[in-house]
Scaffold this motif. Structure first.
Motif, PDB file in Angstrom:
ATOM      1  N   ASP A 132     -65.919 -54.774 -28.937  1.00  0.00           N
ATOM      2  CA  ASP A 132     -66.084 -53.482 -29.298  1.00  0.00           C
ATOM      3  C   ASP A 132     -65.278 -52.797 -28.125  1.00  0.00           C
ATOM      4  OD1 ASP A 132     -67.369 -53.793 -31.376  1.00  0.00           O
ATOM      5  OD2 ASP A 132     -69.519 -53.471 -30.655  1.00  0.00           O
ATOM      6  N   THR A 133     -64.627 -51.475 -28.391  1.00  0.00           N
ATOM      7  CA  THR A 133     -63.883 -50.646 -27.639  1.00  0.00           C
ATOM      8  C   THR A 133     -64.236 -49.263 -27.869  1.00  0.00           C
ATOM      9  OG1 THR A 133     -61.940 -50.243 -26.562  1.00  0.00           O
ATOM     10  CG2 THR A 133     -61.865 -50.579 -28.866  1.00  0.00           C
ATOM     11  N   GLU A 134     -63.876 -48.445 -27.053  1.00  0.00           N
ATOM     12  CA  GLU A 134     -64.075 -47.059 -27.150  1.00  0.00           C
ATOM     13  C   GLU A 134     -62.654 -46.196 -26.923  1.00  0.00           C
ATOM     14  OE1 GLU A 134     -67.390 -45.031 -25.256  1.00  0.00           O
ATOM     15  OE2 GLU A 134     -68.897 -45.704 -26.792  1.00  0.00           O
ATOM     16  N   LEU A 135     -62.318 -45.205 -27.571  1.00  0.00           N
ATOM     17  CA  LEU A 135     -61.377 -44.221 -27.362  1.00  0.00           C
ATOM     18  C   LEU A 135     -61.724 -42.714 -27.678  1.00  0.00           C
ATOM     19  CD1 LEU A 135     -58.514 -44.440 -29.966  1.00  0.00           C
ATOM     20  CD2 LEU A 135     -60.501 -45.769 -30.213  1.00  0.00           C
ATOM     21  N   THR A 136     -61.168 -41.982 -27.122  1.00  0.00           N
ATOM     22  CA  THR A 136     -61.224 -40.373 -27.324  1.00  0.00           C
ATOM     23  C   THR A 136     -60.049 -39.852 -28.019  1.00  0.00           C
ATOM     24  OG1 THR A 136     -60.578 -39.710 -25.105  1.00  0.00           O
ATOM     25  CG2 THR A 136     -62.924 -40.015 -25.372  1.00  0.00           C
ATOM     26  N   CYS A 137     -60.246 -38.731 -28.763  1.00  0.00           N
ATOM     27  CA  CYS A 137     -58.887 -38.097 -29.323  1.00  0.00           C
ATOM     28  C   CYS A 137     -59.384 -36.673 -29.489  1.00  0.00           C
ATOM     29  CB  CYS A 137     -58.550 -38.826 -30.910  1.00  0.00           C
ATOM     30  SG  CYS A 137     -59.993 -38.835 -31.713  1.00  0.00           S
ATOM     31  N   ASP A 138     -58.510 -35.802 -29.762  1.00  0.00           N
ATOM     32  CA  ASP A 138     -58.308 -34.435 -30.210  1.00  0.00           C
ATOM     33  C   ASP A 138     -58.639 -34.137 -31.626  1.00  0.00           C
ATOM     34  OD1 ASP A 138     -57.890 -33.397 -27.467  1.00  0.00           O
ATOM     35  OD2 ASP A 138     -55.860 -34.426 -27.793  1.00  0.00           O
ATOM     36  N   GLU A 139     -57.952 -35.140 -32.355  1.00  0.00           N
ATOM     37  CA  GLU A 139     -57.963 -34.752 -33.870  1.00  0.00           C
ATOM     38  C   GLU A 139     -58.314 -36.297 -34.660  1.00  0.00           C
ATOM     39  OE1 GLU A 139     -57.296 -32.070 -36.331  1.00  0.00           O
ATOM     40  OE2 GLU A 139     -57.046 -30.743 -34.625  1.00  0.00           O
ATOM     41  N   VAL A 140     -59.220 -36.169 -35.649  1.00  0.00           N
ATOM     42  CA  VAL A 140     -59.509 -37.313 -36.254  1.00  0.00           C
ATOM     43  C   VAL A 140     -59.031 -37.089 -37.907  1.00  0.00           C
ATOM     44  CG1 VAL A 140     -61.175 -38.977 -37.378  1.00  0.00           C
ATOM     45  CG2 VAL A 140     -61.028 -38.429 -34.961  1.00  0.00           C
ATOM     46  N   VAL A 141     -58.064 -38.081 -38.653  1.00  0.00           N
ATOM     47  CA  VAL A 141     -58.056 -37.819 -40.062  1.00  0.00           C
ATOM     48  C   VAL A 141     -58.766 -39.202 -40.633  1.00  0.00           C
ATOM     49  CG1 VAL A 141     -56.418 -38.020 -41.865  1.00  0.00           C
ATOM     50  CG2 VAL A 141     -55.691 -36.709 -39.501  1.00  0.00           C
ATOM     51  N   ILE A 142     -59.761 -38.856 -41.521  1.00  0.00           N
ATOM     52  CA  ILE A 142     -60.400 -40.015 -42.131  1.00  0.00           C
ATOM     53  C   ILE A 142     -59.805 -40.191 -43.450  1.00  0.00           C
ATOM     54  CG2 ILE A 142     -62.410 -40.840 -42.978  1.00  0.00           C
ATOM     55  CD1 ILE A 142     -63.849 -39.210 -41.036  1.00  0.00           C
ATOM     56  N   ALA A 143     -58.965 -41.752 -43.570  1.00  0.00           N
ATOM     57  CA  ALA A 143     -58.411 -41.802 -45.061  1.00  0.00           C
ATOM     58  C   ALA A 143     -58.958 -43.250 -45.449  1.00  0.00           C
ATOM     59  CB  ALA A 143     -56.792 -41.976 -44.347  1.00  0.00           C
ATOM     60  N   THR A 144     -60.356 -43.405 -45.511  1.00  0.00           N
ATOM     61  CA  THR A 144     -60.802 -44.628 -45.928  1.00  0.00           C
ATOM     62  C   THR A 144     -61.115 -44.913 -47.180  1.00  0.00           C
ATOM     63  OG1 THR A 144     -62.930 -43.778 -45.318  1.00  0.00           O
ATOM     64  CG2 THR A 144     -62.146 -45.008 -43.468  1.00  0.00           C
ATOM     65  N   GLY A 145     -60.651 -43.936 -47.931  1.00  0.00           N
ATOM     66  CA  GLY A 145     -60.954 -43.849 -49.553  1.00  0.00           C
ATOM     67  C   GLY A 145     -62.242 -42.864 -49.913  1.00  0.00           C
ATOM     68  N   GLY A 146     -62.207 -42.548 -50.929  1.00  0.00           N
ATOM     69  CA  GLY A 146     -63.393 -41.543 -51.295  1.00  0.00           C
ATOM     70  C   GLY A 146     -64.548 -42.394 -51.583  1.00  0.00           C
ATOM     71  N   TYR A 147     -64.500 -43.409 -52.203  1.00  0.00           N
ATOM     72  CA  TYR A 147     -65.811 -44.085 -52.410  1.00  0.00           C
ATOM     73  C   TYR A 147     -65.766 -45.659 -52.377  1.00  0.00           C
ATOM     74  CZ  TYR A 147     -66.051 -39.625 -54.772  1.00  0.00           C
ATOM     75  OH  TYR A 147     -66.060 -38.250 -55.202  1.00  0.00           O
ATOM     76  N   PRO A 148     -66.079 -46.087 -51.120  1.00  0.00           N
ATOM     77  CA  PRO A 148     -65.687 -47.506 -50.695  1.00  0.00           C
ATOM     78  C   PRO A 148     -67.014 -48.471 -50.990  1.00  0.00           C
ATOM     79  CG  PRO A 148     -66.566 -46.193 -48.846  1.00  0.00           C
ATOM     80  CD  PRO A 148     -66.256 -45.187 -49.768  1.00  0.00           C
ATOM     81  N   ILE A 149     -67.911 -48.118 -51.365  1.00  0.00           N
ATOM     82  CA  ILE A 149     -69.037 -49.085 -51.622  1.00  0.00           C
ATOM     83  C   ILE A 149     -69.241 -49.188 -53.079  1.00  0.00           C
ATOM     84  CG2 ILE A 149     -71.625 -49.445 -51.187  1.00  0.00           C
ATOM     85  CD1 ILE A 149     -69.822 -49.467 -48.640  1.00  0.00           C
ATOM     86  N   PRO A 150     -69.324 -50.472 -53.639  1.00  0.00           N
ATOM     87  CA  PRO A 150     -69.360 -50.711 -55.206  1.00  0.00           C
ATOM     88  C   PRO A 150     -70.770 -50.329 -55.508  1.00  0.00           C
ATOM     89  CG  PRO A 150     -68.125 -52.509 -54.082  1.00  0.00           C
ATOM     90  CD  PRO A 150     -68.647 -51.676 -52.972  1.00  0.00           C
TER      91      PRO A 150
END
Length: 437
Positions: free
Chosen positions: A136-154
Motif C-alpha cells: 500500500d502507498t499514499e499520495l496527494t493531488c489537487d485534482e482527481v478524475v474518476i474513470a472507473t466506468g459507470g457500473y463496475p459491479i455485475p
C-alpha cells in the motif's frame, strides 16, 4: 507529442508523493483525459487496477462485435481510418485498434495499482490510498478524475444463491462461447445488448436457449439504405445534451436498444428466435431450487420493443422528408411470431437447463470515495462530469453529457472538457512545475 512514441506503463516506478492530477482508471475514457493532459504538459498519473484496456479482451465474448459502426470510433488524435467505416469491428479488431492508439503517446500509467480510498480534504486537495504489487502507498493531488466506468459491479438477483447448485451460474462478462458451458440447455436472463447477443450466439451454436426478457427496446440495424445509427447521428441525437433529450430522465435510464454488428450487422428479432425454437419468458422475478417464476410480461415487452423500433423508423422518415433526402422506401416491422401465452413458471431440471447466464446489468460502487458527490442511488451528481466537490470530476459515464457519452463517439469531446476544467482549476505554481518552468 511524438506520434511514434511507444506506450510505457510505469508500474515499476514508485508513485510520487504528490502530483497535480490523478486519473483513476486506464480504460479509453481515462486515457483520453491523459492524452489531453499529456498534450498540455500537465503533470499527472493514471492509476489502473489491472492493465490498460483490459476489459476489451477480458470481459467480451469470443464473437463480440461493436454495435456502433466503425466510424463512431474516435479517440483523441486517432479516428478510425481503415476501409470499412460502416462495418463493425470484432473484439480482437477493437483490441488491435486501441493498441494502435496507445502507441501514439506515452500515458503515465501505473498498472496493477488499485485505489482503495479517496479522501477529500476540507482545505482542498485529495489523499489517495492505493494497493500496488509492492504494498500500500499514499499520495496527494489537487485534482482527481474518476474513470472507473459507470457500473463496475455485475448484478445478480438476490434469489440466485437459492437456486439448485447443480446449475452453473455466470455473469455475462464471464461468458466466452457455447463450448465453455456444460452440455444441456441454457437460460439467459436479460435482453439488453449483451443478453440478446449472447442468446443469439448460443442459438447459432445450436444450443437449446431459454431467454427471460426485460424492458429493453430494439432498433433496426439498417433502414432506408443506411445504418440507423448513422441516421440518428445525422439527426443530432448523439449530440443532444442530456437535459434536453426527449423523454427526460426516464428516457436516459432505459436500457440501450438491442441490435448486433455480427456478420456485417443485422436486427436482433426475438420473435424470429422464438419462431425458430428459442423459448421466451417475461421478467424473471423469483426462484428456488429448480423452480423459477416469471411476471406475465412477455407479450407486452415484445410489443413495446417493436413499438420503439417502429417509432425510430418514423423519426428517420420525418428527417428524410424534411431534408429532401432520396432514400429507399419506408417500412414498418410486422411481427413474425406471437406468444400463445405469457409463461409464468419454469422448472430448470425438466427443461434440461444446466447453465444460467445473468445479463441484467451492473451497479455503481463508489464506496471507496469519501466525498459528498453521490445521490441516494450511489450515482455521481455531476454536470458534464464536473461535481460540486472542488477538484473531483468523472469521465466515461453513460449520459454524462449526451447519449454519445460513454461510447467511442463521445469520449473525445467529454475528455477534452474534463481536461479543460482540470487545467483551468490547477494552481498557477502547479502549472509552472508541470511545464518545467
Amino acid at each position: 507529442m511524438n506520434p511514434s512514441a511507444t506506450t510505457t506503463a510505469t508500474a515499476h516506478r514508485p508513485l510520487p508523493s504528490h502530483v497535480p492530477v490523478v486519473v483513476i482508471g486506464g480504460g479509453q475514457a481515462g486515457l483520453s483525459v491523459s492524452w489531453f493532459l499529456t498534450d498540455r504538459d500537465i503533470d499527472h498519473v493514471v492509476l489502473e487496477a489491472q492493465t490498460p484496456m483490459h476489459a476489451w479482451s477480458d470481459t467480451r465474448w469470443d464473437n463480440f462485435t461493436l454495435v456502433t459502426p466503425n466510424w463512431h470510433c474516435r479517440l483523441p488524435g486517432y479516428h478510425y481510418a481503415d476501409d470499412d467505416p460502416d462495418g463493425f469491428m470484432t473484439r480482437d479488431e477493437v483490441v488491435t485498434w486501441l493498441r494502435g492508439w496507445l502507441d501514439t503517446f506515452r500515458p503515465p500509467v501505473h498498472t496493477h495499482t488499485r485505489v482503495t480510498r479517496l479522501q477529500h480534504a476540507a482545505d482542498g486537495g485529495f489523499t489517495l490510498t492505493a494497493t500496488t504489487e509492492s504494498g500500500d502507498t499514499e499520495l496527494t493531488c489537487d485534482e482527481v478524475v474518476i474513470a472507473t466506468g459507470g457500473y463496475p459491479i455485475p448484478v445478480v438477483p438476490p434469489f440466485a444463491p437459492r437456486l439448485d447448485p447443480a446449475v452453473t451460474q455466470l455473469h455475462s462478462e464471464q461468458y466466452r462461447n457455447a463450448d465453455q458451458l456444460a452440455d444441456g440447455a441454457v437460460l439467459v436472463v436479460g435482453s439488453g445488448q449483451s443478453g440478446a447477443q449472447i442468446a443469439e450466439d448460443l442459438h447459432l451454436a445450436g444450443r437449446d436457449v431459454h431467454l427471460a426478457i426485460g424492458s429493453a427496446p430494439r432498433v433496426a440495424r439498417f433502414y432506408r439504405g443506411r445504418d440507423c445509427m448513422t441516421w440518428l447521428a445525422e439527426m443530432g441525437l448523439y449530440e443532444t445534451p442530456a437535459r434536453e433529450y426527449p423523454g427526460g430522465t426516464a428516457a436516459r435510464e432505459k436500457t440501450n436498444h438491442y441490435v448486433t454488428g455480427r456478420d456485417g450487422g443485422r436486427d436482433v428479432d426475438l420473435r424470429a428466435f422464438a419462431r425458430d425454437g428459442m423459448h421466451l419468458y417475461g421478467t424473471l422475478v423469483d426462484g428456488r431450487d429448480t423452480a423459477l417464476q416469471f411476471a406475465p410480461t412477455l407479450t407486452r415487452a415484445l410489443d413495446q420493443a417493436d413499438a420503439v423500433y417502429n417509432s425510430i423508423c418514423a423519426d428517420i422518415d420525418r428527417h428524410i422528408e424534411s431534408q429532401g433526402i432520396v432514400a429507399g422506401p419506408a417500412a414498418r416491422y410486422q411481427p413474425v411470431w406471437e406468444p400463445s401465452t405469457d409463461p409464468e413458471s419454469l422448472d430448470l431440471a425438466a427443461a434440461g437447463i444446466t447453465t444460467i447466464v445473468w445479463a441484467i446489468g451492473y451497479r455503481p460502487d463508489y464506496r471507496w470515495v469519501e466525498a459528498s458527490a453521490f445521490d441516494g442511488g450511489g450515482r455521481p451528481m455531476q454536470t458534464r462530469g464536473v461535481t460540486e466537490v472542488d477538484g473531483l470530476s468523472f469521465v466515461g459515464l453513460p449520459w454524462m453529457h449526451t447519449w454519445g457519452s460513454g461510447r467511442f463517439l463521445g469520449i473525445e469531446r467529454d475528455a477534452r472538457h474534463i481536461a479543460d476544467t482540470v487545467t483551468a482549476r490547477l494552481p498557477r505554481d502547479e502549472l509552472r512545475i508541470a511545464a518545467g518552468e
